[in-house]
Every structure is written in structure tokens, then in C-alpha cells.
Scaffold this motif. Structure first.
Motif, PDB file in Angstrom:
ATOM      1  N   ASP A  98       0.826  -1.206   0.000  1.00  0.00           N
ATOM      2  CA  ASP A  98       0.000   0.000   0.000  1.00  0.00           C
ATOM      3  C   ASP A  98       0.859   1.254   0.000  1.00  0.00           C
ATOM      4  O   ASP A  98       1.817   1.372   0.761  1.00  0.00           O
ATOM      5  CB  ASP A  98      -0.925   0.022   1.222  1.00  0.00           C
ATOM      6  CG  ASP A  98      -2.029  -1.024   1.126  1.00  0.00           C
ATOM      7  OD1 ASP A  98      -2.282  -1.522   0.015  1.00  0.00           O
ATOM      8  OD2 ASP A  98      -2.634  -1.337   2.157  1.00  0.00           O
ATOM      9  N   PHE A  99       0.535   2.154  -0.903  1.00  0.00           N
ATOM     10  CA  PHE A  99       1.191   3.452  -1.042  1.00  0.00           C
ATOM     11  C   PHE A  99       2.674   3.348  -1.398  1.00  0.00           C
ATOM     12  O   PHE A  99       3.484   4.180  -1.014  1.00  0.00           O
ATOM     13  CB  PHE A  99       0.949   4.319   0.211  1.00  0.00           C
ATOM     14  CG  PHE A  99      -0.514   4.417   0.525  1.00  0.00           C
ATOM     15  CD1 PHE A  99      -1.361   5.126  -0.313  1.00  0.00           C
ATOM     16  CD2 PHE A  99      -1.050   3.747   1.602  1.00  0.00           C
ATOM     17  CE1 PHE A  99      -2.719   5.176  -0.061  1.00  0.00           C
ATOM     18  CE2 PHE A  99      -2.406   3.786   1.870  1.00  0.00           C
ATOM     19  CZ  PHE A  99      -3.245   4.513   1.034  1.00  0.00           C
ATOM     20  N   ASP A 100       3.003   2.288  -2.155  1.00  0.00           N
ATOM     21  CA  ASP A 100       4.360   2.182  -2.684  1.00  0.00           C
ATOM     22  C   ASP A 100       4.541   3.254  -3.765  1.00  0.00           C
ATOM     23  O   ASP A 100       3.657   4.074  -3.984  1.00  0.00           O
ATOM     24  CB  ASP A 100       4.629   0.767  -3.224  1.00  0.00           C
ATOM     25  CG  ASP A 100       3.698   0.372  -4.363  1.00  0.00           C
ATOM     26  OD1 ASP A 100       3.074   1.263  -5.000  1.00  0.00           O
ATOM     27  OD2 ASP A 100       3.572  -0.827  -4.634  1.00  0.00           O
ATOM     28  N   GLN A 118       4.185  15.831  -7.310  1.00  0.00           N
ATOM     29  CA  GLN A 118       3.225  16.942  -7.207  1.00  0.00           C
ATOM     30  C   GLN A 118       1.844  16.342  -7.394  1.00  0.00           C
ATOM     31  O   GLN A 118       1.622  15.560  -8.324  1.00  0.00           O
ATOM     32  CB  GLN A 118       3.483  18.011  -8.265  1.00  0.00           C
ATOM     33  CG  GLN A 118       2.517  19.175  -8.124  1.00  0.00           C
ATOM     34  CD  GLN A 118       2.672  20.219  -9.214  1.00  0.00           C
ATOM     35  OE1 GLN A 118       3.434  20.036 -10.162  1.00  0.00           O
ATOM     36  NE2 GLN A 118       1.930  21.294  -9.096  1.00  0.00           N
ATOM     37  N   ASN A 119       0.920  16.690  -6.515  1.00  0.00           N
ATOM     38  CA  ASN A 119      -0.426  16.131  -6.581  1.00  0.00           C
ATOM     39  C   ASN A 119      -0.983  16.293  -7.998  1.00  0.00           C
ATOM     40  O   ASN A 119      -1.105  17.420  -8.494  1.00  0.00           O
ATOM     41  CB  ASN A 119      -1.325  16.824  -5.559  1.00  0.00           C
ATOM     42  CG  ASN A 119      -2.680  16.155  -5.446  1.00  0.00           C
ATOM     43  OD1 ASN A 119      -3.336  15.880  -6.443  1.00  0.00           O
ATOM     44  ND2 ASN A 119      -3.102  15.912  -4.228  1.00  0.00           N
ATOM     45  N   PRO A 120      -1.319  15.186  -8.673  1.00  0.00           N
ATOM     46  CA  PRO A 120      -1.795  15.264 -10.051  1.00  0.00           C
ATOM     47  C   PRO A 120      -3.188  15.895 -10.177  1.00  0.00           C
ATOM     48  O   PRO A 120      -3.614  16.236 -11.273  1.00  0.00           O
ATOM     49  CB  PRO A 120      -1.798  13.808 -10.519  1.00  0.00           C
ATOM     50  CG  PRO A 120      -1.898  13.010  -9.272  1.00  0.00           C
ATOM     51  CD  PRO A 120      -1.212  13.806  -8.201  1.00  0.00           C
ATOM     52  N   SER A 147      -0.344  11.991   1.913  1.00  0.00           N
ATOM     53  CA  SER A 147      -0.587  12.014   3.355  1.00  0.00           C
ATOM     54  C   SER A 147      -2.091  12.099   3.623  1.00  0.00           C
ATOM     55  O   SER A 147      -2.864  12.532   2.773  1.00  0.00           O
ATOM     56  CB  SER A 147       0.134  13.197   3.999  1.00  0.00           C
ATOM     57  OG  SER A 147      -0.303  14.408   3.419  1.00  0.00           O
ATOM     58  N   SER A 148      -2.474  11.677   4.813  1.00  0.00           N
ATOM     59  CA  SER A 148      -3.886  11.697   5.190  1.00  0.00           C
ATOM     60  C   SER A 148      -4.271  13.098   5.655  1.00  0.00           C
ATOM     61  O   SER A 148      -3.633  13.657   6.550  1.00  0.00           O
ATOM     62  CB  SER A 148      -4.153  10.708   6.328  1.00  0.00           C
ATOM     63  OG  SER A 148      -3.958   9.400   5.880  1.00  0.00           O
ATOM     64  N   LYS A 178      -7.187   5.346   1.950  1.00  0.00           N
ATOM     65  CA  LYS A 178      -6.868   5.791   3.297  1.00  0.00           C
ATOM     66  C   LYS A 178      -7.851   6.896   3.652  1.00  0.00           C
ATOM     67  O   LYS A 178      -8.456   7.510   2.776  1.00  0.00           O
ATOM     68  CB  LYS A 178      -5.436   6.299   3.386  1.00  0.00           C
ATOM     69  CG  LYS A 178      -5.170   7.537   2.540  1.00  0.00           C
ATOM     70  CD  LYS A 178      -3.719   7.962   2.662  1.00  0.00           C
ATOM     71  CE  LYS A 178      -3.356   9.135   1.815  1.00  0.00           C
ATOM     72  NZ  LYS A 178      -3.556   9.032   0.414  1.00  0.00           N
ATOM     73  N   HIS A 179      -8.038   7.127   4.930  1.00  0.00           N
ATOM     74  CA  HIS A 179      -8.780   8.318   5.318  1.00  0.00           C
ATOM     75  C   HIS A 179      -8.281   8.838   6.642  1.00  0.00           C
ATOM     76  O   HIS A 179      -7.623   8.137   7.410  1.00  0.00           O
ATOM     77  CB  HIS A 179     -10.295   8.099   5.291  1.00  0.00           C
ATOM     78  CG  HIS A 179     -10.814   7.075   6.239  1.00  0.00           C
ATOM     79  ND1 HIS A 179     -11.081   7.340   7.557  1.00  0.00           N
ATOM     80  CD2 HIS A 179     -11.112   5.770   6.053  1.00  0.00           C
ATOM     81  CE1 HIS A 179     -11.541   6.249   8.141  1.00  0.00           C
ATOM     82  NE2 HIS A 179     -11.557   5.289   7.253  1.00  0.00           N
TER      83      HIS A 179
END
Length: 194
Positions: A98-100, A118-120, A147-148, A178-179
Motif C-alpha cells: 500500500d502506497f508504494d 506533485q499532486n496530479p 498524506s492523510s 486511506k482516510h
């Protein structure tokens, strides 16, 4: 006169392991594939792609209680060319955990490893839509983040959120959710993956 051996597989990477084992049973004769199927499933080998990864890492022959004749046949299949390996437009993302850093979102966010993350959703490489958003929520594209953070819709029935990869066509094999740790009322309860 010598004939050239056909090195192209009739399988695709997404072919279920059960199909490959059934064909091995036919080709090799009387062969029990029940135990090998259990062993592969126990080791998360669901498709030919998974099998090929094991073979590539020289781990295939470490699986105990699989007939040597079958292992040899499977290894020879893994060595062949696969039609979906040759597509110039095909990208494969192999899940490790998870989150690799192997997933499609991470690779789009880093321009396939050529830039820093950068957040897509910020730059429009992946669109995110929702039915509503709380006034004190982080922006909806935050769901793509590493990140959550508190990213929530309004507490309304049938709320929804869409991660839109258009125009890319994707065929996921794994996904991770995730939350944020927050009030129980904001916890993710159920979802439909389409």
C-alpha cells in the motif's frame, strides 16, 4: 532443414493462473493442478504477470510441492514474448505494498519518475469530482495525496467521489484507500469501485 521455435506466448499478462495450469495439464498429460493452484493463490499469484515476476526474480523454483515438470513448463512460458508486452501504449504498474511508489497515481504525479512528486489533481493530470464538499475540508484533489488529510463530502445520502483518469484507459489490479483519523461519522463506510 531447421525450423525456428515459436517464442510468442498465446497468453496475455492478465491471463488467470488457473487457465495456464489447465493448459499445462492438457499439454503435460495427467497432472494434478489442484495443489499448484492452492500454492500459487497462497503466494498471491493470480495472473501470468504475477508468475512472470516470480520467474524473473528466480523465485518460481522456490515454491515447494510443485512438480518439476510443471515448473519447467511454466518457466518456458514465462520466457516467451507476450502480445501485451509489445504495445507501445501499455504501461504496467506492479503493486508491492500500500502506497508504494509503483502505482499509476504516483507515476503520473512524478511524470514517470522524471520530476518530484506533485499532486496530479492540482495540475489537472487526474480529475477529481464529488457530489459536494464540506466548507472546512481540504480540496477534493487531496484524496490523491500521499498524506492523510481531512477531505470529506457533506453528510448527505448517496454522496460520491470520482477519480477520473480520462483519457487514459486503466485496468487496475490493486488499489489502496486511506482516510483521516477524525470523527466516526466521517469514516468511509462503503464504496463501489467502477
Amino acid at each position: 532443414m531447421t525450423t525456428k521455435k515459436n517464442k510468442e506466448s498465446k497468453y496475455l499478462n492478465a491471463t488467470p493462473i488457473e487457465k495456464l495450469l489447465e493448459d499445462a495439464k492438457i499439454e503435460l498429460g495427467s497432472l494434478d493442478v489442484i495443489e499448484p493452484t492452492r500454492i500459487f493463490k497462497r503466494n498471491w499469484v493470480d495472473t501470468v504477470r504475477d508468475l512472470r515476476l516470480l520467474h524473473k526474480e528466480n523465485e518460481l523454483k522456490t515454491l515447494v510441492r510443485i512438480n518439476d515438470q510443471l515448473l519447467t513448463w511454466l518457466s518456458s512460458e514465462c520466457e516467451k514474448a507476450f502480445a501485451d508486452d509489445l504495445s507501445p501504449n501499455l504501461q504496467m504498474f506492479i503493486y508491492s505494498y500500500d502506497f508504494d511508489k509503483n502505482g499509476i497515481v504516483y507515476n503520473i504525479a512524478t511524470s514517470f519518475g522524471t520530476k518530484s512528486w506533485q499532486n496530479p489533481g492540482v495540475n489537472g493530470k487526474i480529475a477529481v469530482h464529488c457530489s459536494s464538499i464540506m466548507h472546512d475540508s481540504q480540496p477534493i484533489y487531496s484524496i490523491l495525496g500521499r498524506s492523510s488529510v481531512r477531505c470529506v463530502t457533506k453528510p448527505e445520502k448517496n454522496s460520491w467521489l470520482i477519480i477520473d483518469f480520462t483519457p487514459k484507459l486503466i485496468r487496475p489490479t490493486h488499489y489502496s484507500l486511506k482516510h483521516y483519523s477524525t470523527w466516526d461519522t466521517e469514516a468511509l463506510r462503503s464504496w463501489t469501485f467502477e
